[in-house]
Write an enzyme that holds these catalytic residues in place. Structure first.
Site, PDB file in Angstrom:
ATOM      1  N   TRP A   1       0.824  -1.214   0.000  1.00 51.85           N
ATOM      2  CA  TRP A   1       0.000   0.000   0.000  1.00 51.85           C
ATOM      3  C   TRP A   1       0.861   1.268   0.000  1.00 51.85           C
ATOM      4  O   TRP A   1       1.825   1.384   0.756  1.00 51.85           O
ATOM      5  CB  TRP A   1      -0.898   0.042   1.216  1.00 51.85           C
ATOM      6  CG  TRP A   1      -1.919  -1.018   1.440  1.00 51.85           C
ATOM      7  CD1 TRP A   1      -2.593  -1.223   2.621  1.00 51.85           C
ATOM      8  CD2 TRP A   1      -2.451  -1.989   0.520  1.00 51.85           C
ATOM      9  NE1 TRP A   1      -3.489  -2.257   2.487  1.00 51.85           N
ATOM     10  CE2 TRP A   1      -3.417  -2.748   1.206  1.00 51.85           C
ATOM     11  CE3 TRP A   1      -2.185  -2.302  -0.817  1.00 51.85           C
ATOM     12  CZ2 TRP A   1      -4.125  -3.790   0.606  1.00 51.85           C
ATOM     13  CZ3 TRP A   1      -2.879  -3.344  -1.423  1.00 51.85           C
ATOM     14  CH2 TRP A   1      -3.829  -4.062  -0.728  1.00 51.85           C
TER      15      TRP A   1
ATOM     16  N   ASN B   1      -7.169  -0.985  -4.462  1.00 48.88           N
ATOM     17  CA  ASN B   1      -7.242  -2.379  -4.053  1.00 48.88           C
ATOM     18  C   ASN B   1      -8.680  -2.863  -4.140  1.00 48.88           C
ATOM     19  O   ASN B   1      -9.546  -2.402  -3.405  1.00 48.88           O
ATOM     20  CB  ASN B   1      -6.733  -2.548  -2.621  1.00 48.88           C
ATOM     21  CG  ASN B   1      -6.955  -3.956  -2.098  1.00 48.88           C
ATOM     22  OD1 ASN B   1      -6.629  -4.936  -2.763  1.00 48.88           O
ATOM     23  ND2 ASN B   1      -7.556  -4.074  -0.921  1.00 48.88           N
ATOM     24  N   GLU B   2      -8.926  -3.782  -5.072  1.00 50.01           N
ATOM     25  CA  GLU B   2     -10.219  -4.454  -5.252  1.00 50.01           C
ATOM     26  C   GLU B   2     -11.404  -3.487  -5.379  1.00 50.01           C
ATOM     27  O   GLU B   2     -12.331  -3.500  -4.561  1.00 50.01           O
ATOM     28  CB  GLU B   2     -10.457  -5.452  -4.119  1.00 50.01           C
ATOM     29  CG  GLU B   2      -9.429  -6.565  -4.084  1.00 50.01           C
ATOM     30  CD  GLU B   2      -9.757  -7.680  -3.104  1.00 50.01           C
ATOM     31  OE1 GLU B   2     -10.644  -7.480  -2.249  1.00 50.01           O
ATOM     32  OE2 GLU B   2      -9.127  -8.755  -3.202  1.00 50.01           O
TER      33      GLU B   2
ATOM     34  N   TYR C   1      -9.972 -16.066  -3.956  1.00 45.46           N
ATOM     35  CA  TYR C   1     -10.106 -16.602  -2.598  1.00 45.46           C
ATOM     36  C   TYR C   1     -11.253 -17.600  -2.595  1.00 45.46           C
ATOM     37  O   TYR C   1     -12.367 -17.303  -2.165  1.00 45.46           O
ATOM     38  CB  TYR C   1     -10.343 -15.477  -1.589  1.00 45.46           C
ATOM     39  CG  TYR C   1      -9.135 -14.605  -1.388  1.00 45.46           C
ATOM     40  CD1 TYR C   1      -8.060 -15.057  -0.634  1.00 45.46           C
ATOM     41  CD2 TYR C   1      -9.054 -13.348  -1.982  1.00 45.46           C
ATOM     42  CE1 TYR C   1      -6.930 -14.269  -0.458  1.00 45.46           C
ATOM     43  CE2 TYR C   1      -7.937 -12.556  -1.808  1.00 45.46           C
ATOM     44  CZ  TYR C   1      -6.876 -13.017  -1.044  1.00 45.46           C
ATOM     45  OH  TYR C   1      -5.756 -12.235  -0.876  1.00 45.46           O
TER      46      TYR C   1
ATOM     47  N   GLU D   1      -3.544 -11.706  -6.092  1.00 44.12           N
ATOM     48  CA  GLU D   1      -3.807 -12.144  -4.715  1.00 44.12           C
ATOM     49  C   GLU D   1      -4.381 -13.551  -4.749  1.00 44.12           C
ATOM     50  O   GLU D   1      -5.306 -13.826  -5.518  1.00 44.12           O
ATOM     51  CB  GLU D   1      -4.817 -11.242  -3.998  1.00 44.12           C
ATOM     52  CG  GLU D   1      -4.308  -9.911  -3.502  1.00 44.12           C
ATOM     53  CD  GLU D   1      -5.328  -9.223  -2.591  1.00 44.12           C
ATOM     54  OE1 GLU D   1      -6.052  -9.942  -1.860  1.00 44.12           O
ATOM     55  OE2 GLU D   1      -5.403  -7.984  -2.603  1.00 44.12           O
TER      56      GLU D   1
ATOM     57  N   TRP E   1      -0.736 -14.056  -1.036  1.00 39.14           N
ATOM     58  CA  TRP E   1      -1.145 -13.229   0.102  1.00 39.14           C
ATOM     59  C   TRP E   1      -0.941 -14.050   1.368  1.00 39.14           C
ATOM     60  O   TRP E   1      -1.580 -15.087   1.503  1.00 39.14           O
ATOM     61  CB  TRP E   1      -2.618 -12.828  -0.035  1.00 39.14           C
ATOM     62  CG  TRP E   1      -3.063 -11.888   1.050  1.00 39.14           C
ATOM     63  CD1 TRP E   1      -3.443 -12.207   2.323  1.00 39.14           C
ATOM     64  CD2 TRP E   1      -3.156 -10.464   0.958  1.00 39.14           C
ATOM     65  NE1 TRP E   1      -3.763 -11.078   3.028  1.00 39.14           N
ATOM     66  CE2 TRP E   1      -3.599  -9.988   2.223  1.00 39.14           C
ATOM     67  CE3 TRP E   1      -2.902  -9.533  -0.063  1.00 39.14           C
ATOM     68  CZ2 TRP E   1      -3.812  -8.631   2.479  1.00 39.14           C
ATOM     69  CZ3 TRP E   1      -3.113  -8.193   0.200  1.00 39.14           C
ATOM     70  CH2 TRP E   1      -3.561  -7.756   1.454  1.00 39.14           C
TER      71      TRP E   1
END
EC number: 3.2.1.78
Length: 414
Positions: free
Chosen positions: A95, A210-211, A288, A328, A370
Site C-alpha cells: 500500500w 485495491n479491489e 479466494y 492475490e 497473500w
C-alpha cells in the site's frame, strides 16, 4: 616568464576540471539510462525487462509502509524483503496509502505526515537493495487504512451532498482529493534514494485501487468511466511506469456469457471493458475460493480456481492482448480442517497452473501470494500470513516456483 607559467598552469587546471565535470555528467547520464533500461515494460501480451521476457513469482505485504513509519520497527521490513529475495521472489505488492486513523500517511485532504512518507521511502530503498520490484496501490475499496469511505467522509465534511461510499467514483470533490493523492505519491522525492518515485525503476507499477467494487452500478459502466479518468491522469504525470486497476476479475455486462464464471454474483466491475482502456497496461485477478465458495469441498474449489485462471488468461491473450497477473491468492489457516499440508498442496497446484499458462506465450506473467510477514507480527494475522523462516516446506514450494519462472523467462516463445 613566471606569469606565463602560472597562466599555463591555470589553463591546465581548468582543462582537468572540465574533463572531470564532463566525466561526472557522463556517469550521471549513464546511470539515468541504466535506470530507464531497468523499467519493466509491456510488449503486447507479455512483460519485458531490458528487452527480454519477464516472468516472476511475487508476494503481497500490504503493511510495509505502516510498519516502516516507526523507525524502530523497520527491521521487520528488511527481514521480509531479505527472506523474500532469498526465496527468489522478485515482485511485491503493497500500500502507498493510509488515509486517516493510526499512522495515517494522509491525515486530511492534502495534509501528509512526513514521518510516514519517510517510511515509504525506506520501503522503496530496501526493495531496491534486495532487487525486488514494487506494485504500489493508491487507495483501498474497503475501510481498512481509510479507503474510499474516508474520502467520502472528507467530502461530506467539506459540504458535499453524498448518498453513499460508491459516490467516491463520481463526486468531483472525492475525485479531486484522490487525484491530489496520486500526484503527491508519484512526484514524491525519496529522502533516502535521492530519486523521485516516478523516476525509480524499483517501482514496477501503480495500482488505482485495491479491489474496486461498486454496488451502485453492477454494469461496470460507472467504474469504467472512473478508471478511464484516473488512468489518463496517472499517465499524464508518469509515462514510465506500468499501471493496473487492482481488480479481482469479476465479469460484467460486456461479455454476458462470461458472467457464469463469476462465483455467483457481480461487484460492479467488468473485467473485459475495464481492462480494455488503453492506459491500463496489464490485467489482474484475485482468487479466494475458500471465501467465495466456503461451503464447497477443496476439490470443487480447485476446479473453480483452475477455470477462473484459465478463462481470464484466454481473455487477456485473445481479447485484451495484455499480460495477466494473479495478484492475490492464498489458503486460510482458519478454514475448517486446515493443516499446513493442505495449504502447501493448494499452493503447489496453483503454481503449476501459473507455470503452465505462462509457458504459452508469457501472457500469464506471474502471481503474488497473500501474504508474507516478519517474525513477531501476530497482530497482523488474517489467516493467510506466511512467515518464511517458520514454514520451511512452504518456503521451499515458493522458492521452487521462483526459480521455475525465472528459468522459463529464458525459454518462453513469444
Amino acid at each position: 616568464m613566471a606569469y606565463f607559467q602560472r597562466l599555463i598552469s591555470c589553463i591546465f587546471v581548468l582543462f582537468l576540471l572540465s574533463l572531470a565535470f564532463a566525466c561526472e555528467a557522463r556517469v550521471l547520464l549513464d546511470e539515468n539510462n541504466a535506470n530507464d533500461q531497468g523499467f519493466v515494460r509491456v510488449n503486447g501480451a507479455h512483460f519485458e525487462l531490458n528487452g527480454s521476457p519477464f516472468l516472476f513469482n511475487g508476494f503481497n505485504s500490504y503493511w510495509l509502509m505502516h510498519v516502516a513509519a516507526e523507525p524502530s520497527e523497520r527491521y521487520k521490513v528488511s527481514e521480509v524483503l531479505r527472506e523474500a529475495s532469498s526465496a527468489g521472489l522478485s515482485v511485491c505488492r503493497t500500500w502507498a496509502f493510509s488515509d486517516g486513523g493510526d499512522r495515517a500517511l494522509q491525515i486530511s485532504p492534502g495534509v501528509y505526515d512526513e514521518r510516514v512518507f519517510q517510511g515509504l521511502d525506506f520501503v522503496i530503498s530496501e526493495a531496491k537493495k534486495y532487487g525486488i520490484r514494487l506494485i504500489l496501490s493508491f487507495v483501498n475499496n474497503y475501510n481498512d487504512f481509510g479507503g474510499k469511505a474516508q474520502y467520502v467522509q472528507w467530502a461530506r465534511n467539506a459540504g458535499a451532498q453524498i448518498n453513499g461510499d460508491d459516490d467516491f467514483y463520481t463526486n468531483y470533490i472525492t475525485k479531486n482529493y484522490y487525484k491530489n493523492h496520486i500526484k503527491k505519491v508519484v512526484t514524491r522525492f525519496n529522502t533516502i534514494t535521492g530519486m523521485t518515485y516516478k523516476d525509480d525503476s524499483t517501482i514496477m507499477a501503480w495500482e488505482l485501487m485495491n479491489e474496486p467494487r461498486n454496488q451502485a452500478d453492477y454494469s461496470g459502466n460507472t467504474l469504467n468511466a472512473w478508471v478511464q479518468e484516473m488512468a489518463s491522469f496517472v499517465k499524464s504525470l508518469d509515462n514510465k511506469h506500468l499501471l493496473e486497476i487492482g481488480m479481482e476479475g469479476f465479469y460484467g455486462d460486456s461479455v454476458p456469457e462470461r458472467k457464469s464464471i463469476n462465483p455467483g454474483y457481480q461487484v460492479g466491475t467488468d473485467f473485459i471493458s475495464n481492462h480494455l482502456i488503453k492506459e491500463i497496461d496489464f490485467a489482474t485477478i484475485h482468487a479466494y475460493t475458500d471465501q467465495w465458495l466456503s461451503g464447497q469441498s477443496d476439490d470443487a474449489q480447485m476446479i473453480f480456481m483452475q477455470k477462473w485462471m484459465t478463462s481470464h488468461w484466454q481473455d487477456a491473450k485473445n481479447i485484451l492482448k495484455k499480460p495477466l497477473v494473479l495478484a492475490e491468492f492464498g489458503k486460510s489457516s482458519r478454514d475448517p480442517g486446515y493443516n499446513q499440508n493442505i495449504r502447501d498442496t493448494f499452493m503447489s497446484t496453483i503454481y503449476r497452473n501459473i507455470y503452465s499458462l505462462a509457458k504459452d506465450g508469457g501472457t500469464m506473467g506471474g502471481s503474488l501470494i497473500w501474504q508474507l510477514v516478519a517474525q513477531g507480527m501476530e497482530n497482523y494475522e488474517d489467516g493467510y500470513c506466511i512467515e518464511l523462516g517458520k514454514n520451511p516446506s512452504t518456503a521451499g514450494i515458493i522458492t521452487s516456483q521462483s526459480h521455475a519462472m525465472t528459468a522459463l523467462a529464458h525459454l518462453v516463445k513469444i
